[in-house]
Design a protein around this motif. Sequence first.
Motif, PDB file in Angstrom:
ATOM      1  N   LYS A 115       6.400   2.293 -18.682  1.00  0.00           N
ATOM      2  CA  LYS A 115       5.323   2.760 -17.784  1.00  0.00           C
ATOM      3  C   LYS A 115       4.715   4.070 -18.261  1.00  0.00           C
ATOM      4  O   LYS A 115       3.711   4.536 -17.732  1.00  0.00           O
ATOM      5  N   GLU A 138      -2.531  11.193  -3.626  1.00  0.00           N
ATOM      6  CA  GLU A 138      -1.737   9.966  -3.407  1.00  0.00           C
ATOM      7  C   GLU A 138      -0.780  10.185  -2.239  1.00  0.00           C
ATOM      8  O   GLU A 138      -0.569   9.301  -1.411  1.00  0.00           O
ATOM      9  N   LYS A 157       3.344   1.578  -1.973  1.00  0.00           N
ATOM     10  CA  LYS A 157       3.926   1.719  -3.319  1.00  0.00           C
ATOM     11  C   LYS A 157       2.862   2.369  -4.207  1.00  0.00           C
ATOM     12  O   LYS A 157       1.665   2.146  -4.040  1.00  0.00           O
ATOM     13  N   SER A 158       3.332   3.187  -5.156  1.00  0.00           N
ATOM     14  CA  SER A 158       2.358   3.823  -6.050  1.00  0.00           C
ATOM     15  C   SER A 158       2.053   2.901  -7.220  1.00  0.00           C
ATOM     16  O   SER A 158       2.955   2.332  -7.810  1.00  0.00           O
ATOM     17  N   LYS A 159       0.796   2.779  -7.579  1.00  0.00           N
ATOM     18  CA  LYS A 159       0.395   1.905  -8.683  1.00  0.00           C
ATOM     19  C   LYS A 159       0.922   2.488  -9.999  1.00  0.00           C
ATOM     20  O   LYS A 159       1.324   1.792 -10.903  1.00  0.00           O
ATOM     21  N   VAL A 160       0.923   3.816 -10.087  1.00  0.00           N
ATOM     22  CA  VAL A 160       1.384   4.498 -11.308  1.00  0.00           C
ATOM     23  C   VAL A 160       2.541   5.413 -10.902  1.00  0.00           C
ATOM     24  O   VAL A 160       2.465   6.055  -9.858  1.00  0.00           O
ATOM     25  N   GLU A 198       0.822  -1.219   0.000  1.00  0.00           N
ATOM     26  CA  GLU A 198       0.000   0.000   0.000  1.00  0.00           C
ATOM     27  C   GLU A 198       0.852   1.264   0.000  1.00  0.00           C
ATOM     28  O   GLU A 198       0.367   2.346  -0.269  1.00  0.00           O
TER      29      GLU A 198
END
Length: 652
Positions: free
Chosen positions: A628, A54, A38-41, A36
């Motif tokens: 990414k 975020e 860590k950033s998804k993007v 949780e």
Amino acid sequence: MSAKVVVSKRRNVNRQAIFLITLWPFPEDFFLSDPELKSKVPLEYLSHKEKYEEAVRKACLLFRKVIQLQNEGKGGMDNFREVLGGQLGSAILPDGNPITLHYVMFIPTLMGQGTIEQQAEWIQKAWNCDIIGTYAQTELGHGTFIRGLETVAKYDPKTEEFVLHSPTLTAYKWWPGGLGHSANYAVVVAQLYTQGKCHGIHPFVVQLRDEETHEPLPGIKIGEIGCKLGMNSTNNGYLGFDNVRIPRNYMLMKNSQVLPDGTYVKSPSSKLTYGTMIFVRVVLVQDAATYLKKASIIATRYSAIRHQSQIKPDQPEPQILDYVTQQYKLFPNIASCFAFQYAATWLWDTYNNITEELETGQLDNLPELHATACVLKAVSTADAAQGVEMLRLACGGHGYMTASNLPSTYGLVTAMCTYEGENTVLLLQTARFLVKMWQNKTNVYKLPTMKYLATALNRATPFEKSVEWVIAALQKTAAGKIDLANRHLNERVAKGQSYEDAWNNTSIELVSAAEVHGRTIIVEQFYNTVQGYKSRVSKELGTVLEQLLQLYAVNAALRCTGDFLRFTEVLGKDITVLQTWLEELLSQIRPNAVGLVDSFDMRDEILSSALGCYDGNVYERLFNEAQKSPLNAEPVNKSYNLYLKPFIKAQL
Ligand SMILES: CCCCCCCCC/C=C/C(=O)SCCNC(=O)CCNC(=O)[C@H](O)C(C)(C)COP(=O)(O)OP(=O)(O)OC[C@H]1O[C@@H](n2cnc3c(N)ncnc32)[C@H](O)[C@@H]1OP(=O)(O)O
Ligand SMILES: Cc1cc2nc3c(=O)[nH]c(=O)nc-3n(C[C@H](O)[C@H](O)[C@H](O)COP(=O)(O)OP(=O)(O)OC[C@H]3O[C@@H](n4cnc5c(N)ncnc54)[C@H](O)[C@@H]3O)c2cc1C
């Protein structure tokens, strides 16, 4: 879950220190392994608003985990230091933490400026995060000159309240971290008026937003100041007051008080109000070391991986780490990491000792602490910012990639040159104390950082290739520069200038003298630390530490070549010896360069850098990071048919 904090009824021990000292190994894994956090993007592909949202999400989770550790007895307030600092903190929140100020300035100010009763009232709420605070001092019109702050707090004895008001737009608070949308309280620094008289700036606790709805309270104009060079999720905000009333006991009254009838009780020193700023300046020296370590690891590991060009025509492309110019970019910065680390540790201990004295009313050592905190913050942050930029440049094009984490690290470290006291202004503060001591040397021998001023000017310092000589030469140079600046001050006054004008006209020399004084302290602390270690570490480690010390010292000397020639017995030929000495040290350090940066012990997740990973798979990581980019999600972007194709066709 709430963090239990007992407000000491005894002496107000320096809990700021407890708050930040590290008592046991910090469980990095507990944070870095949490998906949780860590950033998804990748953040760089989020909007400004999404970045902030975020950051708030992560910051709340981060501090919830710290409080969990604390409640499980696995670390006290020291864990906050780890998650707020430039290591783990900036790894999880590389664009800044919108709640940092709550812990780094709001709570320490309550501790340092509040009475015991006020601490009992506010600190528990703050530690429980029932309230989120910030430190609102800087205004649109004033950051440095805090005696010129325009926000007013007028005491109304009829209602026993203060009325806070922003008389002008320039009086709006501007910059405080978390102020835009995160904090619901602030320590507000305002000009205190009571019984028709202004008593200067004082700290007040002000509620900004409703504790339930988070709506701004009546009379509060609040928002975010917009995009910056970096730290774009720190939520720096603005705040304007339109006759906002707060109870009398919302003025933090440890040092000075306003009685119910409006009588003002003076502080033992008006400068005790400035205490939080010293505390943060002291902490920033450590952060300068941390950011410089991060960039040194990235650039040194990358320099071991990157092969480029040829040293000899018939040889394969060498590691760029073998170019002496590359070593000159890297190794002095590695040495600076050690230098700033040791200076930070020494300054922290000094700060704690003197803050303990202040608690007993002993103010004698406050001026020297202020001067030392100013110069070490200024020199370490300026050198760290310059060093991070040099290390970015040392990585060529890939250093310019966001994926290297060098641009973001630069954005974080360069801000330190401005906040908590703009560096030039702080160097002038140190110069002010140096000149004062120079003009009245009777007590200078009592000052650990300045006692050299008593003898350095007239002491012979014949050149020798040693760190001891470098220290003596720096001391003599600092003394010479202060003496010369003081003479120019006096000459200007003698010609009819006011002391203030003479000071301003001499300020370039004064800043320069303060800087050399700061470098003298840093080299001395590095030297003392290495002397202390030598008998306790292996011969090999002692040798490497000695090499780093010598490199830092000789590099400091070479930065002062002109002044050395003016103020010491050094000759041109000696400067050549220094240059050769530096080149010898670069060669000696080369075999241990990667080992030295590995010793900074920063995991890949902390480095967050495609160039600095432990496994050295730079190119694969750069390429994977590129995938990414949202633009790579489709082979043809819609702008082709919308704009490019019509444009091309139109040209045919
Ligand atoms: C975990 C990591 C995450 C780290 C995360 C960190 C996030 C931080 C975010 C940023 C927060 C901020 O920036 S908060 C805002 C920070 N703002 C600042 O730092 C403002 C800088 N300006 C100032 O400090 C002041 O204006 C200053 C420049 C010192 C001038 O003040 P004055 O005009 O009142 O003083 P002067 O007239 O120059 O000098 C009067 C006397 O006061 C003394 N004096 C001045 N300041 C003093 C002080 N602080 N303590 C003691 N004494 C002081 C001087 O030595 C003089 O002594 P005599 O010679 O004996 O008379
Ligand atoms: C990222 C960031 C976060 C911040 N967070 C906070 C916060 O949380 N809370 C808060 O209150 N503030 C905060 N600040 C504001 C910060 O404290 C101020 O920016 C800083 O004190 C400098 O003041 P200033 O911006 O008004 O610059 P100024 O003082 O206007 O400086 C501009 C120039 O004028 C020069 N100058 C000014 N005075 C003198 C002098 N006497 N002699 C010679 N030269 C002078 C300076 O050297 C500088 O070159 C933050 C700033 C930044 C960048």
